[in-house]
Enzyme design. Structure first.
Site, mmCIF file in Angstrom:
data_model
loop_
_atom_site.group_PDB
_atom_site.id
_atom_site.type_symbol
_atom_site.label_atom_id
_atom_site.label_comp_id
_atom_site.label_asym_id
_atom_site.label_seq_id
_atom_site.Cartn_x
_atom_site.Cartn_y
_atom_site.Cartn_z
ATOM 1 N N LYS A 115 0.834 -1.217 0.000
ATOM 2 C CA LYS A 115 0.000 0.000 0.000
ATOM 3 C C LYS A 115 0.857 1.251 0.000
ATOM 4 O O LYS A 115 0.455 2.266 -0.568
ATOM 5 C CB LYS A 115 -0.984 -0.006 1.181
ATOM 6 C CG LYS A 115 -2.003 -1.125 1.066
ATOM 7 C CD LYS A 115 -3.439 -0.717 1.315
ATOM 8 C CE LYS A 115 -4.355 -1.807 0.769
ATOM 9 N NZ LYS A 115 -5.684 -1.857 1.242
ATOM 10 N N LYS A 197 -4.348 -10.882 -7.512
ATOM 11 C CA LYS A 197 -5.631 -11.214 -6.890
ATOM 12 C C LYS A 197 -6.687 -10.181 -7.278
ATOM 13 O O LYS A 197 -6.365 -9.014 -7.538
ATOM 14 C CB LYS A 197 -5.498 -11.325 -5.374
ATOM 15 C CG LYS A 197 -5.361 -10.020 -4.643
ATOM 16 C CD LYS A 197 -5.732 -10.163 -3.159
ATOM 17 C CE LYS A 197 -5.934 -8.766 -2.580
ATOM 18 N NZ LYS A 197 -6.782 -8.643 -1.455
ATOM 19 N N LYS A 200 -10.423 -4.707 -4.894
ATOM 20 C CA LYS A 200 -11.246 -3.500 -5.090
ATOM 21 C C LYS A 200 -10.428 -2.368 -5.671
ATOM 22 O O LYS A 200 -10.934 -1.506 -6.356
ATOM 23 C CB LYS A 200 -11.775 -3.024 -3.735
ATOM 24 C CG LYS A 200 -12.904 -3.810 -3.198
ATOM 25 C CD LYS A 200 -13.221 -3.334 -1.791
ATOM 26 C CE LYS A 200 -13.114 -4.460 -0.812
ATOM 27 N NZ LYS A 200 -12.942 -4.109 0.565
#
Ligand code: ATP
Ligand code: LTN
Length: 333
Positions: A115, A197, A200
């Site tokens: 992130k 993967k 969102k």
């Protein structure tokens, strides 16, 4: 009998719309668990603040996720559904546990590394201490199991480390929980990039729970399969990751084994297979979408659910927090 039930807890961030990875991974298994376990399911709204959010949008997403939870089969009469920020004990315990968590171990978290690479302009302290808040979410309720997808395993591991460290100093304050990770569906991959993967944060490869049937069918039609010459439906994640992913999705949505799927499409190309996966997903999601829409039209009901959930959760969380405060030497008021 009631008191001897094992406890289970999990949460999802309202950081975007739920996709079939979230659903076929952890969420699909939660309704079966409420019969057997004493379950707490919450919306990790505080966690979403680690990335900038549009306030009105976030409020809307919280209600939608709550409606999704109920529509997926989480009956609020049988489990505790609540919103993280409604139970202040989560933030309060997080401060204490911050003082029992090492800089080095937080630096090793892969989600933090990922992130911070993605949001290089906003590497805030919350992103760094995210796992400590998550450990607090868990430990407050003394659960036996934490059902999550494979990507959250490391966070459950650090929660166990923090609990063991604290217990080592103060005695058995926290139950040390186990991750509970389903075998099939634990890692659904993106439809247009089967090596990463479904997430969102990359909406292009996602199929969302509330997508319209025609959009779902179109997305599966365009899904990446494989460029190998052997164009047959066979489970081989290493050489045929796109097909393996679609088999995984079909298997979970239609309740079929890989052998059954191979037999069903024996001698057929990828076209018929992709159409069948699309149809199966549409049928699986239809009742969830309809029920979510119905619930979203009844705000008063949703409000009654999260208020009752917060009350129940606060009672349990408060007990653990008071014990922790006492152990570390804070003066009771
Ligand atoms: P983000 O992109 O914001 O990281 P996400 O799509 O990865 O979000 P989370 O809210 O982090 O979703 O995850 C909710 C739950 O769904 C977690 O238990 C996580 O392990 C699981 N999960 C997320 N993506 C997948 C996936 N592709 N396959 C299976 N499980 C998944
Ligand atoms: N980090 C998780 C969401 C989450 C969670 C939790 C899951 C926050 N607190 C406690 C299980 C238990 C995620 O991103 N999916």
């Amino acid at each position: 009998m009631e008191e001897t039930k094992k406890v289970m807890l999990s949460g999802i961030q309202p950081s975007g719309q739920l996709h079939i990875g979230n659903y076929l991974g952890p969420l699909i298994h939660w309704p079966e668990m409420i019969e057997e376990f004493d379950c707490y399911f919450f919306l990790a709204d505080l966690h979403t603040l680690t990335v900038r959010q549009e306030p009105a949008e976030l409020r809307k997403r919280v209600l939608t996720l709550l409606a999704n939870y109920i529509a997926c089969g989480l009956d609020p009469e049988k489990c505790t559904l609540f919103i993280q920020s409604h139970v202040p004990a989560h933030s309060q315990l997080a401060w204490v546990l911050n003082c029992y968590t090492m800089f080095g171990e937080l630096s090793r978290m892969t989600q933090f590394k990922d992130k911070s690479a993605k949001h290089a302009d906003n590497i805030n302290a919350g992103l760094f201490t995210y796992p400590v808040l998550m450990a607090s979410d868990i430990l407050l309720y003394q659960p036996d199991y934490v059902p999550v997808g494979e990507d959250q395993r490391q966070h459950v591991e650090i929660c166990r480390d923090i609990a063991n460290r604290f217990n080592g100093v103060y005695g058995d304050v926290f139950k040390v929980p186990e991750p509970y990770i389903a075998k099939v569906g634990a890692r659904i991959m993106s439809l247009n990039a089967p090596e990463s993967k479904m997430s969102k944060s990359s909406p292009e490869g996602c199929v969302f729970l509330l997508d319209r049937p025609e959009d779902i069918l179109r997305k599966f039609k365009r899904a990446i399969t494989d460029s190998d010459t052997e164009r047959c439906v066979r489970y081989d994640p290493e050489h045929k990751p796109g097909v393996a992913n679609l088999m995984q999705i079909y298997g979970s949505a239609a309740g079929k084994t890989y052998a059954e799927i191979e037999r069903e499409f024996d001698g057929q190309g990828y076209g018929a297979f992709k159409a069948a996966v699309g149809e199966a997903v549409v049928e699986k999601l239809r009742p969830i979408r309809e029920e979510t829409e119905r619930l979203l039209a009844d705000k008063a009901y949703l409000e009654s659910v999260y208020r009752a959930g917060a009350e129940k959760a606060s009672y349990i969380a408060g007990k653990t927090l008071r014990k922790v405060y006492k152990k570390v030497g804070l003066l009771a008021k």
